[in-house]
Design a protein around this motif. Structure first.
Motif, mmCIF file in Angstrom:
data_model
loop_
_atom_site.group_PDB
_atom_site.id
_atom_site.type_symbol
_atom_site.label_atom_id
_atom_site.label_comp_id
_atom_site.label_asym_id
_atom_site.label_seq_id
_atom_site.Cartn_x
_atom_site.Cartn_y
_atom_site.Cartn_z
ATOM 1 N N ALA A 122 -4.042 6.379 -4.254
ATOM 2 C CA ALA A 122 -4.693 5.306 -4.993
ATOM 3 C C ALA A 122 -6.203 5.474 -4.983
ATOM 4 O O ALA A 122 -6.873 5.316 -6.007
ATOM 5 C CB ALA A 122 -4.309 3.960 -4.378
ATOM 6 N N VAL A 139 -9.347 0.646 -3.335
ATOM 7 C CA VAL A 139 -8.063 0.543 -4.045
ATOM 8 C C VAL A 139 -7.773 -0.891 -4.466
ATOM 9 O O VAL A 139 -6.779 -1.140 -5.131
ATOM 10 C CB VAL A 139 -6.858 1.090 -3.233
ATOM 11 N N LEU A 168 -7.069 -0.998 -7.968
ATOM 12 C CA LEU A 168 -5.841 -0.387 -8.490
ATOM 13 C C LEU A 168 -4.977 -1.325 -9.335
ATOM 14 O O LEU A 168 -4.584 -0.946 -10.441
ATOM 15 C CB LEU A 168 -5.024 0.199 -7.333
#
Lengths: 123, 896
Positions: free
Chosen positions: B253, B420, B423
């Motif tokens: 990620a 992340v 993400l």
């Protein structure tokens, strides 16, 4: 001396018929069958009376009549108009152009004779 | 032993080499030789900034402490690369088509060019990247210290800090020079990428050199090395499944979300196809990087004293064995890892900071005038330069303040978990059209807060969270314990932070998206992103017309530079076909311009700048739809009006036409009646006159009687014929005629016509008819009697009217195109030009001569030919009267 009459008409049979009737009444009848040259013929031999057809090759009888009335030497000549078109419009046109009398084809021989006699009183 | 100063010199020489590489690459690129610079290999090598000092030094440390766990850090990105077709390809395509400049720009652009999101992502990225940069500075400093200590020089913390400071300054200068050369992110940083590629090679070479030195130089070969590994505790470390999965996931990620990775992966990507090569080459690179990690760790643990820092085995191992060359190479490898990371991170972050924080503030302060009066280009460049220096110095300050305590790998993980948080918004944004700005903001904020609270802040130390807070929660609230949220204790702090932050982030993102309604721009951008492979049009429309092209040009010059801006406008003007350099501010042009500007200042800012000139900072699709609806209604209304008016004028025209036709018909009828009257009265006059003579006049000779009677007879026949003709014509004109179609030969028809046409011909003048029978052998399919009637008419006309001494009629038959032409030409005088167009009219008689006809013959001929699908025309220039009868080809069957 017999009165001279000029018949301006393009139908040979009608010329023949009218000539026959009037000749027998003592008229001197000449005929001319073209509208174009009618004025020359009139000036050359001015008649006492004119029978004028409307539908002429070259020029219409109305035009010829107008020229006759415009020409001082011919203006007084009485004119009988013959026409195969019997509508009121045609009669008016003829009167305006200066026709003395107006007759519709087919005509009665007697009427033509009387009309011509009326136009040219015997002197 | 190499001296500290010697190392500094080597370092400086290496940096100078990097400068030279970057400079040369930039020169090459400017000369247009960028093909080689843009090869897939360079792209792959540039991706290696993923392997920072953390991986270079830390992997061995991690292996020494946790065995094979370090592999996970390589597995995540490798998996992402293997799956490039599904995710990376889409990201790169979006990045290129939307001219995305950074992660923040991507998120902002996807969610309706929201600047709030861009700011959030930027702040998050800076917070996450700062310790990471600090880490790089620390690694360089520490490696310097190792050499200095090894050299016996007394170095204290002051030297370390000084080293870090100067390294930071040096990196800042390098980045400013090569990172802000070009304003447009899409022009890419050839020099930087090339320098990074070189550093990638140095990294790999260094690590391989150390590995080879360790395996073959120290341990004495592969088998001995394996024995050492067996003997060490490395092989016995247990695998922690959850943590491994977490690490693989987080590394994969982070590979996507790290600003620096996004920079090389998407922004610097020259070609989508490079991904194909990188998809195997980059995992291969990572494998090569990791192959010697375990041997180095095992041998290091075995050879070096137990208090030695395993994070520095790569350096200390060759140094302890006096292999200075390998050590220096290793040092340069670590140095490369650190510097390349800092450089790219600084570029990526500075782009974000200047585009999403500095520029919007500056624009707001400067007001609308600034976009055309101020030099935006300089402002952007300055903002970016200042950002670079600030970011690097921020890293330095973090390093200086924290003192560089924690293990390197731990800092890396904290940073990863932070980035992340982007993400869910990123993946959701490019795969799910339902994702909204609200969801993205909610997810980002919640994820970031949890990350800060559970992972980042505790890592800083007891200055932020006391031992008591960690153990019992703030204000004694147990469920709020930073490392055991909601009472879930016993988890690895990393895993705990990752799970909670990402889970709640994703939940908030999903919930927020479902519950909120996307703005029109968001919806359009969503469609553009999610269906990037179907769409390639612009993101949304500007309503044009208000914009002043000149203002736009002035603004574009400030941002793109005068040359490029004018070139862009001229290209557009040419494309639009407009004379001069200024194109019309059409929506598509505004979109192109905005995208060009977005490459320099980011989507949100570019949108705002164009908006300030065009009028209205954002043209919502709702507005556009409203406008479209309104104009659609107007158009419908006006179309209805138009239709009505067209109908009216058509009716009026029809009425006028009908009236004209009636008038014409009336005139025609009058003329016809008058003609008929004349034609009928004339023979009737003769008949009446002569019958009266025969009746009234006595004494007529027999000859006379017979003559007059025959006149009457002839005129009666004439009348009858006339009536016949009139009826014939009338029937034909009314279209009631029925044709008697038959087959027959043309020559037969002509024979009959010539015979009939000569009836009653007198002997002295006979019409000679010339024919060429060979041409007449043509089979016809038509009404032969009607055709014959036409021929008879023409022939008898010639006989009647041809005035030549020896009248002659030539009949010529010729095939002409698709028709059969039958020409009748006599040697008479012909028909005068001005009479030619009337001869086909009814009662048209042009000659003075009595011919006995009613003048209906040619009129009837014309009608007949019309019915037969042909024509009859006068044929001039034949030296006499010429008539051409044209029959259509279908009527003439070839005689063959």
């Amino acid at each position: 001396m017999s009165k001279r009459l000029l018949l301006i008409e393009d139908e040979p049979n009608i010329i023949e018929a009218i000539s026959f009737i009037l000749s027998r009444d003592g008229w001197h009848v000449a005929s001319h069958s073209s509208g174009t040259t009618a004025m020359e013929r009139l000036r050359a031999e001015p008649p006492d009376v004119v029978i004028l057809d409307v539908m002429l090759p070259g020029r219409s009888g109305y035009e010829v009549l107008r020229d006759i009335r415009d020409d001082p030497s011919l203006a007084k000549i009485p004119v009988l108009m013959l026409t195969a078109r019997g509508q009121t419009k045609d009669r008016e046109l003829a009167e305006r152009a200066g026709a003395n009398l107006f007759m519709t084809k087919p005509f009665s021989n007697t009427e033509v004779l009387e009309a011509v006699r009326a136009l040219v009183p015997a002197t | 032993m190499i001296s500290f100063n010697g190392l500094v010199v080597i370092c400086l020489a290496y940096v100078a080499m990097l400068f030279a590489v970057a400079f040369t690459a930039d020169r090459f690129a400017r000369k247009g030789h960028s093909r080689w610079l843009r090869s897939p290999i360079v792209y792959t090598l540039s991706l290696s900034i993923y392997a920072t000092a953390w991986t270079f030094y830390g992997a061995v440390g991690s292996a020494a402490r946790s065995g094979l766990e370090y592999i996970t850090i390589y597995l995540g990105p490798s998996l992402v690369m293997f799956g490039w077709w599904w995710l990376l390809r889409k990201l790169v395509r979006i990045g290129r088509s939307q001219r995305i400049t950074s992660v923040a720009d991507l998120i902002s652009s996807r969610f309706g060019k929201s600047n709030l999101l861009a700011v959030l992502v930027t702040i998050l990225s800076v917070i996450a990247a700062t310790p990471y940069i600090a880490l790089q500075l620390q690694s360089v400093t520490v490696s310097f210290e190792v050499f200095a200590n090894g050299g016996g020089t007394d170095t204290g913390e002051v030297v370390g800090r000084n080293t870090a400071f100067w390294v930071a300054i040096g990196l800042a200068i390098f980045t400013v020079i090569f990172g802000t050369r070009n304003l447009d992110a899409n022009e890419r940083h050839h020099g930087v990428v090339m320098a990074i590629a070189v550093e990638a090679v140095v990294k790999l070479t260094a690590l391989l050199a150390v590995g080879i030195f360790v395996v073959w130089g120290l341990a004495g070969g592969v088998s001995q090395t394996l024995e050492v590994i067996e003997a060490s505790e490395l092989g016995q470390w247990q695998v922690h499944g959850g943590r491994w999965a977490g690490l693989i996931f987080i590394s994969g990620a982070a590979f996507l979300c790290l600003p620096r990775m996004f920079q090389v992966l998407v922004v610097e990507a020259a070609d989508e196809d490079h991904l194909r090569t990188a998809s195997w080459a980059f995992p291969a690179y990572l494998m090569a990087m990791s192959i010697f990690v375990v041997p180095i760790a095992a041998v290091g643990l075995a050879v070096l004293p137990s208090d030695a820092n395993p994070d520095l085995f790569v350096l200390t191992l060759p140094l302890s064995q006096g292999a200075e060359g390998v050590a220096v190479l290793s040092f340069l490898g670590g140095f490369s890892s650190a510097t390349s990371m800092v450089i790219v991170a600084a570029i990526a972050l500075s782009t974000m900071v200047s585009n999403h924080i500095v520029m919007p503030i500056w624009l707001r302060l400067a007001g609308g005038r600034a976009t055309i009066s101020g030099d935006v280009r300089n402002v952007v460049l300055t903002a970016r330069r200042v950002s670079i220096v600030s970011i690097v110095l921020l890293g330095y300050m973090y390093y200086a303040v924290s003192g560089g305590g924690s293990a390197l790998a731990a800092i890396g993980l904290i940073s990863f978990v932070g980035v992340v948080q982007v993400l869910p918004s990123m993946i959701g944004g490019i795969f799910w059209r339902g994702a909204t700005r609200t969801g993205a903001v909610a997810g980002l904020v919640i994820g970031s807060v949890i990350w800060l609270y559970t992972f980042f802040l505790p890592s800083i130390g007891i200055e932020v969270f006391s031992e008591r807070t960690l153990a019992e929660g703030p204000w004694g609230l147990g469920w709020l314990r930073p490392q055991a949220l909601f009472g879930i204790a016993g988890l690895d702090p990393f895993l705990h932070a990752l799970l909670w932050s990402l889970a709640l982030n994703a939940l908030a993102f999903f919930g927020g998206s479902v519950l909120s309604f996307p703005t029109p721009v968001e919806r359009l951008q969503g469609a553009q992103f999610v269906n990037i492979f179907q769409h390639s049009g612009g993101p949304r429309s500007w309503s044009s017309g208000v914009a002043q092209t000149e203002d736009l040009l002035i603004m574009a010059q400030r941002i793109l530079g005068p040359g490029e801006a004018i070139a862009l406008f001229r290209r557009e003007a040419e494309r639009q076909g407009v004379r001069g350099d200024l194109p019309e501010p059409r929506p598509d042009f505004l979109e192109t311009l905005e995208r060009e500007l977005a490459g320099s200042v980011g989507a949100a800012t570019a949108h705002a700048m164009v908006g300030q000139i065009v009028g209205g900072t954002s043209v919502s699709v709702q507005d556009l739809i409203a406008v479209a609806d309104e104009s659609a209604q107007l158009m419908e209304y006006s179309a209805r009006l138009e239709a009505q008016s067209a109908e009216l004028s058509s009716t009026a025209r029809q009425l006028r036409e009908a009236n004209d036709k009636l008038t014409r018909l009336s005139v025609q009828k009058d003329a016809f009646l008058s003609q008929i009257s004349h034609e009928l009265r004339t023979p009737m006059s003769s008949i009446r006159a002569f019958s009266e003579i025969l009746r009234d006049s006595g004494g007529l000779s027999a000859e006379e009687q017979s003559k007059f009677a025959s006149i009457i007879h002839d005129e009666t026949i004439r009348l009858t014929r006339l009536l016949d003709d009139i009826l014939d014509l009338s029937v034909m004109e009314n279209g009631r005629v029925s044709l008697n179609m038959r087959e027959g030969r043309l020559c037969d028809v002509l024979d009959r016509a010539v015979a009939a046409g000569s009836v009653g011909e007198s002997d002295e003048v006979s019409l000679e008819v010339r024919r060429d029978r060979s041409t007449e052998d043509i089979v016809l399919y038509t009404d032969l009697d009607r055709l014959s009637q036409v021929f008879i008419n023409i022939i008898s006309n010639a006989r009647k009217y041809c005035e030549a001494a020896k009248p002659r009629l030539t009949i010529r038959v010729r095939e002409q195109n698709r028709a059969l032409a039958i020409d009748f030409i006599d040697n008479g005088q012909g028909i005068p030009r001005d009479s030619r167009d009337v001869i086909f009219e009814k009662f048209a008689r042009i000659s003075d001569q009595r011919a006995g006809g009613a003048g209906l013959g040619l009129a009837i001929c014309r009608q007949v030919m019309e019915r037969l699908g042909g024509t009859i025309t006068y044929l001039p220039g034949q030296g006499g009267a010429g008539f051409r009868v044209l029959l259509p080809r279908k009527a003439a069957l070839a005689a063959e």
